[in-house]
Design a protein around this motif. Structure first.
Motif, PDB file in Angstrom:
ATOM      1  N   TYR A   1      -3.321  11.954 -44.774  1.00 45.91           N
ATOM      2  CA  TYR A   1      -2.402  11.325 -43.828  1.00 45.91           C
ATOM      3  C   TYR A   1      -2.154  12.220 -42.615  1.00 45.91           C
ATOM      4  O   TYR A   1      -2.002  11.726 -41.492  1.00 45.91           O
ATOM      5  CB  TYR A   1      -1.078  10.982 -44.519  1.00 45.91           C
ATOM      6  CG  TYR A   1      -1.108   9.646 -45.209  1.00 45.91           C
ATOM      7  CD1 TYR A   1      -0.742   8.486 -44.545  1.00 45.91           C
ATOM      8  CD2 TYR A   1      -1.539   9.523 -46.528  1.00 45.91           C
ATOM      9  CE1 TYR A   1      -0.774   7.251 -45.168  1.00 45.91           C
ATOM     10  CE2 TYR A   1      -1.579   8.303 -47.167  1.00 45.91           C
ATOM     11  CZ  TYR A   1      -1.200   7.164 -46.483  1.00 45.91           C
ATOM     12  OH  TYR A   1      -1.246   5.944 -47.103  1.00 45.91           O
ATOM     13  N   TRP A   2      -2.097  13.519 -42.826  1.00 44.25           N
ATOM     14  CA  TRP A   2      -1.867  14.434 -41.707  1.00 44.25           C
ATOM     15  C   TRP A   2      -3.025  14.355 -40.715  1.00 44.25           C
ATOM     16  O   TRP A   2      -2.811  14.293 -39.495  1.00 44.25           O
ATOM     17  CB  TRP A   2      -1.691  15.866 -42.214  1.00 44.25           C
ATOM     18  CG  TRP A   2      -1.357  16.817 -41.107  1.00 44.25           C
ATOM     19  CD1 TRP A   2      -2.223  17.542 -40.355  1.00 44.25           C
ATOM     20  CD2 TRP A   2      -0.051  17.123 -40.602  1.00 44.25           C
ATOM     21  NE1 TRP A   2      -1.550  18.280 -39.417  1.00 44.25           N
ATOM     22  CE2 TRP A   2      -0.215  18.044 -39.554  1.00 44.25           C
ATOM     23  CE3 TRP A   2       1.228  16.708 -40.952  1.00 44.25           C
ATOM     24  CZ2 TRP A   2       0.859  18.554 -38.837  1.00 44.25           C
ATOM     25  CZ3 TRP A   2       2.307  17.226 -40.233  1.00 44.25           C
ATOM     26  CH2 TRP A   2       2.112  18.140 -39.187  1.00 44.25           C
ATOM     27  N   ARG A   3      -4.251  14.334 -41.220  1.00 45.72           N
ATOM     28  CA  ARG A   3      -5.402  14.257 -40.323  1.00 45.72           C
ATOM     29  C   ARG A   3      -5.475  12.898 -39.631  1.00 45.72           C
ATOM     30  O   ARG A   3      -5.893  12.802 -38.471  1.00 45.72           O
ATOM     31  CB  ARG A   3      -6.690  14.557 -41.092  1.00 45.72           C
ATOM     32  CG  ARG A   3      -6.772  16.022 -41.526  1.00 45.72           C
ATOM     33  CD  ARG A   3      -8.004  16.312 -42.370  1.00 45.72           C
ATOM     34  NE  ARG A   3      -7.979  17.676 -42.869  1.00 45.72           N
ATOM     35  CZ  ARG A   3      -8.471  18.722 -42.215  1.00 45.72           C
ATOM     36  NH1 ARG A   3      -9.048  18.544 -41.024  1.00 45.72           N
ATOM     37  NH2 ARG A   3      -8.415  19.930 -42.729  1.00 45.72           N
ATOM     38  N   ALA A   4      -5.094  11.842 -40.338  1.00 48.52           N
ATOM     39  CA  ALA A   4      -5.050  10.525 -39.705  1.00 48.52           C
ATOM     40  C   ALA A   4      -3.998  10.502 -38.593  1.00 48.52           C
ATOM     41  O   ALA A   4      -4.214   9.925 -37.519  1.00 48.52           O
ATOM     42  CB  ALA A   4      -4.737   9.448 -40.739  1.00 48.52           C
ATOM     43  N   LEU A   5      -2.854  11.134 -38.844  1.00 48.20           N
ATOM     44  CA  LEU A   5      -1.800  11.227 -37.842  1.00 48.20           C
ATOM     45  C   LEU A   5      -2.302  11.964 -36.602  1.00 48.20           C
ATOM     46  O   LEU A   5      -2.099  11.515 -35.464  1.00 48.20           O
ATOM     47  CB  LEU A   5      -0.589  11.939 -38.454  1.00 48.20           C
ATOM     48  CG  LEU A   5       0.657  12.157 -37.608  1.00 48.20           C
ATOM     49  CD1 LEU A   5       1.890  12.128 -38.496  1.00 48.20           C
ATOM     50  CD2 LEU A   5       0.608  13.485 -36.870  1.00 48.20           C
TER      51      LEU A   5
ATOM     52  N   HIS B   1      -6.321   0.559 -36.675  1.00 45.99           N
ATOM     53  CA  HIS B   1      -7.015   1.751 -36.208  1.00 45.99           C
ATOM     54  C   HIS B   1      -6.529   2.985 -36.952  1.00 45.99           C
ATOM     55  O   HIS B   1      -7.293   3.897 -37.243  1.00 45.99           O
ATOM     56  CB  HIS B   1      -6.809   1.932 -34.699  1.00 45.99           C
ATOM     57  CG  HIS B   1      -7.573   0.939 -33.880  1.00 45.99           C
ATOM     58  ND1 HIS B   1      -7.861   1.133 -32.554  1.00 45.99           N
ATOM     59  CD2 HIS B   1      -8.108  -0.262 -34.204  1.00 45.99           C
ATOM     60  CE1 HIS B   1      -8.533   0.092 -32.093  1.00 45.99           C
ATOM     61  NE2 HIS B   1      -8.686  -0.768 -33.077  1.00 45.99           N
ATOM     62  N   VAL B   2      -5.233   3.028 -37.235  1.00 44.05           N
ATOM     63  CA  VAL B   2      -4.690   4.142 -38.016  1.00 44.05           C
ATOM     64  C   VAL B   2      -5.143   4.009 -39.465  1.00 44.05           C
ATOM     65  O   VAL B   2      -5.551   4.992 -40.100  1.00 44.05           O
ATOM     66  CB  VAL B   2      -3.147   4.140 -37.955  1.00 44.05           C
ATOM     67  CG1 VAL B   2      -2.590   5.410 -38.569  1.00 44.05           C
ATOM     68  CG2 VAL B   2      -2.671   3.973 -36.527  1.00 44.05           C
ATOM     69  N   TRP B   3      -5.079   2.816 -39.977  1.00 42.24           N
ATOM     70  CA  TRP B   3      -5.463   2.557 -41.362  1.00 42.24           C
ATOM     71  C   TRP B   3      -6.907   2.963 -41.610  1.00 42.24           C
ATOM     72  O   TRP B   3      -7.243   3.559 -42.629  1.00 42.24           O
ATOM     73  CB  TRP B   3      -5.262   1.061 -41.628  1.00 42.24           C
ATOM     74  CG  TRP B   3      -5.424   0.634 -43.049  1.00 42.24           C
ATOM     75  CD1 TRP B   3      -5.233   1.377 -44.172  1.00 42.24           C
ATOM     76  CD2 TRP B   3      -5.805  -0.662 -43.495  1.00 42.24           C
ATOM     77  NE1 TRP B   3      -5.463   0.624 -45.285  1.00 42.24           N
ATOM     78  CE2 TRP B   3      -5.815  -0.640 -44.899  1.00 42.24           C
ATOM     79  CE3 TRP B   3      -6.112  -1.856 -42.840  1.00 42.24           C
ATOM     80  CZ2 TRP B   3      -6.145  -1.749 -45.664  1.00 42.24           C
ATOM     81  CZ3 TRP B   3      -6.426  -2.955 -43.605  1.00 42.24           C
ATOM     82  CH2 TRP B   3      -6.444  -2.905 -45.005  1.00 42.24           C
ATOM     83  N   SER B   4      -7.798   2.671 -40.651  1.00 41.73           N
ATOM     84  CA  SER B   4      -9.219   2.974 -40.835  1.00 41.73           C
ATOM     85  C   SER B   4      -9.497   4.467 -40.833  1.00 41.73           C
ATOM     86  O   SER B   4     -10.553   4.902 -41.297  1.00 41.73           O
ATOM     87  CB  SER B   4     -10.039   2.292 -39.736  1.00 41.73           C
ATOM     88  OG  SER B   4      -9.715   2.839 -38.468  1.00 41.73           O
ATOM     89  N   ALA B   5      -8.558   5.271 -40.326  1.00 47.13           N
ATOM     90  CA  ALA B   5      -8.754   6.721 -40.322  1.00 47.13           C
ATOM     91  C   ALA B   5      -8.505   7.345 -41.686  1.00 47.13           C
ATOM     92  O   ALA B   5      -8.830   8.508 -41.911  1.00 47.13           O
ATOM     93  CB  ALA B   5      -7.829   7.368 -39.290  1.00 47.13           C
ATOM     94  N   LEU B   6      -7.933   6.573 -42.606  1.00 46.88           N
ATOM     95  CA  LEU B   6      -7.625   7.088 -43.932  1.00 46.88           C
ATOM     96  C   LEU B   6      -8.826   6.912 -44.861  1.00 46.88           C
ATOM     97  O   LEU B   6      -9.538   5.916 -44.807  1.00 46.88           O
ATOM     98  CB  LEU B   6      -6.407   6.366 -44.511  1.00 46.88           C
ATOM     99  CG  LEU B   6      -5.115   6.509 -43.692  1.00 46.88           C
ATOM    100  CD1 LEU B   6      -4.053   5.592 -44.241  1.00 46.88           C
ATOM    101  CD2 LEU B   6      -4.640   7.929 -43.688  1.00 46.88           C
ATOM    102  N   SER B   7      -9.022   7.872 -45.731  1.00 39.27           N
ATOM    103  CA  SER B   7     -10.165   7.801 -46.645  1.00 39.27           C
ATOM    104  C   SER B   7      -9.948   6.778 -47.750  1.00 39.27           C
ATOM    105  O   SER B   7     -10.904   6.210 -48.277  1.00 39.27           O
ATOM    106  CB  SER B   7     -10.424   9.184 -47.261  1.00 39.27           C
ATOM    107  OG  SER B   7      -9.292   9.624 -47.988  1.00 39.27           O
ATOM    108  N   ASP B   8      -8.684   6.530 -48.116  1.00 41.02           N
ATOM    109  CA  ASP B   8      -8.385   5.551 -49.160  1.00 41.02           C
ATOM    110  C   ASP B   8      -8.199   4.183 -48.510  1.00 41.02           C
ATOM    111  O   ASP B   8      -7.117   3.804 -48.108  1.00 41.02           O
ATOM    112  CB  ASP B   8      -7.117   5.955 -49.920  1.00 41.02           C
ATOM    113  CG  ASP B   8      -6.859   5.048 -51.130  1.00 41.02           C
ATOM    114  OD1 ASP B   8      -7.576   4.032 -51.256  1.00 41.02           O
ATOM    115  OD2 ASP B   8      -5.959   5.346 -51.910  1.00 41.02           O
ATOM    116  N   ARG B   9      -9.292   3.421 -48.388  1.00 40.55           N
ATOM    117  CA  ARG B   9      -9.241   2.144 -47.686  1.00 40.55           C
ATOM    118  C   ARG B   9      -8.511   1.071 -48.492  1.00 40.55           C
ATOM    119  O   ARG B   9      -8.311  -0.034 -48.009  1.00 40.55           O
ATOM    120  CB  ARG B   9     -10.664   1.672 -47.357  1.00 40.55           C
ATOM    121  CG  ARG B   9     -11.448   2.678 -46.523  1.00 40.55           C
ATOM    122  CD  ARG B   9     -10.786   2.916 -45.170  1.00 40.55           C
ATOM    123  NE  ARG B   9     -11.433   3.974 -44.420  1.00 40.55           N
ATOM    124  CZ  ARG B   9     -12.521   3.800 -43.682  1.00 40.55           C
ATOM    125  NH1 ARG B   9     -13.083   2.617 -43.606  1.00 40.55           N
ATOM    126  NH2 ARG B   9     -13.038   4.804 -43.017  1.00 40.55           N
TER     127      ARG B   9
END
Length: 465
Positions: A234-238, A257-265
């Protein structure tokens, strides 16, 4: 208008709530509409803005709005003009509201002072403000700060004040509503375990870092998914989201766009909204507009990404940024992190920028991407306040870089180019300037000192200056 963090959004929301509470008892009745402008695609599209206003008023047509205005006073509160996706100069504010919907309503627009001036220039900004009528939001005084803590903490006010005292916040920070809000939230959530940091207690960077850590960890705990790996995701997505927003000068984007940055889709967008401090419409809708609840959170997160991994972060940015208005607060945060983290970490960042980023251009040549990366690396070195004197800057193409006041004395500038850079009060004494090219730069005064170059000066060109 007001400076960042002085409570412009809070003032508009408070006015909106107050009108909603008592407006029906007024004569004539008063109706309020609150519109966060970052959620619009283009603030110059008066049709889109009118549609949003009609929806909030619960009417279908412009004629319905006119009928409503005939019966009551309609107040439209337009928040965060400076954070809108596509902005315009203050002289365009009146045309922006030329749609028939706004013919008889009263509009209040909030914006940062510095952003208004950068869009239209001081003279035009003042002229626009005089024609519109302007109010300035000032920071809290001591009494305001105490009242704010009381309202937020309620029955826990005594223990909250005690915990706030351990933060050792500067007096100016205690008077900024955005800073005080984060500090109070940290004090009220003292049971959430946060990792240690080298940032000194009480500094603004320390507070922002701990607040973002708190929000991510508290959100994950509610989702029963708290782990160090999840926090890191979450920190890296932020950070990635903040960098994208600043790079595009776009304070809002679809939540997906934020959601897609997370590894847990498998996580729903609502989980993102729970863990990242944001303003979002319909958290279950991936197309809903997402923005940080305060612009400074995005600016700090972008600076932290540059500080944590400057090499990889710079390679992800397509354009030079040091002369862009939206990057100025990010460079301020980067400077603050450099000053607070101590000389060892600053030296590591400095060496990475010199070795990895600048060294790569010598290997790759003057490709457009490497030009931007190198220019940004030089800007970050300057923002970190690390000395550039004597550095090896040979074979580099530096463009659109703010080098105002830079001390480049003794640098190796052989076969380098300085193009469209700001060189006010810069010093280039005792450099090796063999085959240096200086083109279309900004000085606002005499050329930088080039004294002491009696050896190895064979092919210097200074053009269009």
């Amino acid at each position: 208008m007001g400076d960042g963090g002085t409570g412009k959004t809070s003032a508009l929301l408070a006015a909106h709530c107050h009108i909603m509470k008592i407006g029906g008892r007024c004569t004539p009745p008063v109706v309020s509409v609150y519109v966060p402008l970052p959620t619009l695609r283009d603030v110059r599209d008066d049709g889109e803005l009118a549609r949003v206003v009609r929806e909030q008023l619960g009417v279908a047509t412009d004629a319905d709005v006119e009928a409503l205005v005939a019966m009551c006073t309609v107040v439209v509160l337009l928040d965060s003009f400076d954070e809108a996706r596509v902005t315009c100069a203050p002289s365009e504010w009146h045309p922006l509201l030329r749609h028939p919907v706004f013919r008889h309503v009263r509009c209040v627009v909030s914006s940062r002072i510095d952003r208004v001036k950068s869009l239209g220039g001081p003279a035009r900004a003042v002229a626009a403000a005089d024609s519109l009528g302007v109010f300035y939001v000032a920071p809290f005084d001591d009494g305001d700060s105490d009242d704010f803590v009381l309202r937020c903490a309620g029955s826990k006010v005594d223990v909250t004040r005690s915990r706030l005292n351990t933060f050792h916040l500067a007096a100016d920070d205690r008077r900024l509503p955005v800073v005080l809000r984060m500090a109070v939230e940290l004090a009220l959530n003292d049971d959430v375990a946060l990792p240690d940091t080298d940032l000194p207690v009480g500094t603004r960077s320390w507070l922002y870092w701990r607040y973002l850590q708190l929000r991510i960890r508290a959100g994950l705990r509610k989702l029963k998914a708290l782990s160090n790996d999840a926090v890191d995701v979450y920190w890296r997505a932020l950070e990635a989201t903040a960098l994208g927003m600043v790079a595009r000068d776009d304070a809002a984007l679809p939540l997906k766009h934020v959601w897609s940055a997370l590894s847990d889709r498998s996580l729903r967008p609502a989980a993102v909204a729970a863990c990242i401090p944001c303003r979002v419409e319909a958290a279950d809708d991936g197309d809903a507009s997402f923005s940080f609840w305060h612009k400074t959170l995005a600016e700090f997160a972008a600076a932290h990404a540059l500080w944590r991994d400057p090499t990889a972060t710079l390679q992800s940015l397509p354009n030079p940024f040091s002369r862009s208005e939206q990057w100025a607060p990010v460079l301020w945060w980067f400077h603050d992190l450099a000053q607070l983290n101590g000389p060892r970490r600053t030296a590591v960042v400095h060496d990475a920028l010199l070795r990895d980023v600048l060294g790569s251009q010598r290997r790759l040549g003057f490709a457009d991407q490497s030009r931007s990366t190198v220019s940004n690396a030089v800007a970050l070195i300057g923002a970190s306040s690390e000395p550039l004197q004597g550095a090896d800057l040979s074979g580099l193409y530096v463009t659109d870089c703010n080098l105002e006041g830079a001390r480049l004395d003794g640098c190796d500038l052989r076969k380098s180019s300085l193009v469209q850079c700001v060189l006010r009060n810069a010093s280039l004494q005792q450099c090796n300037v063999d085959d240096l090219h200086v083109t279309n730069n900004v000085y606002d005064g005499p050329l930088p000192a080039l004294r002491g170059h009696t050896n190895r000066v064979t092919a210097v060109s200074i053009t269009s200056d």
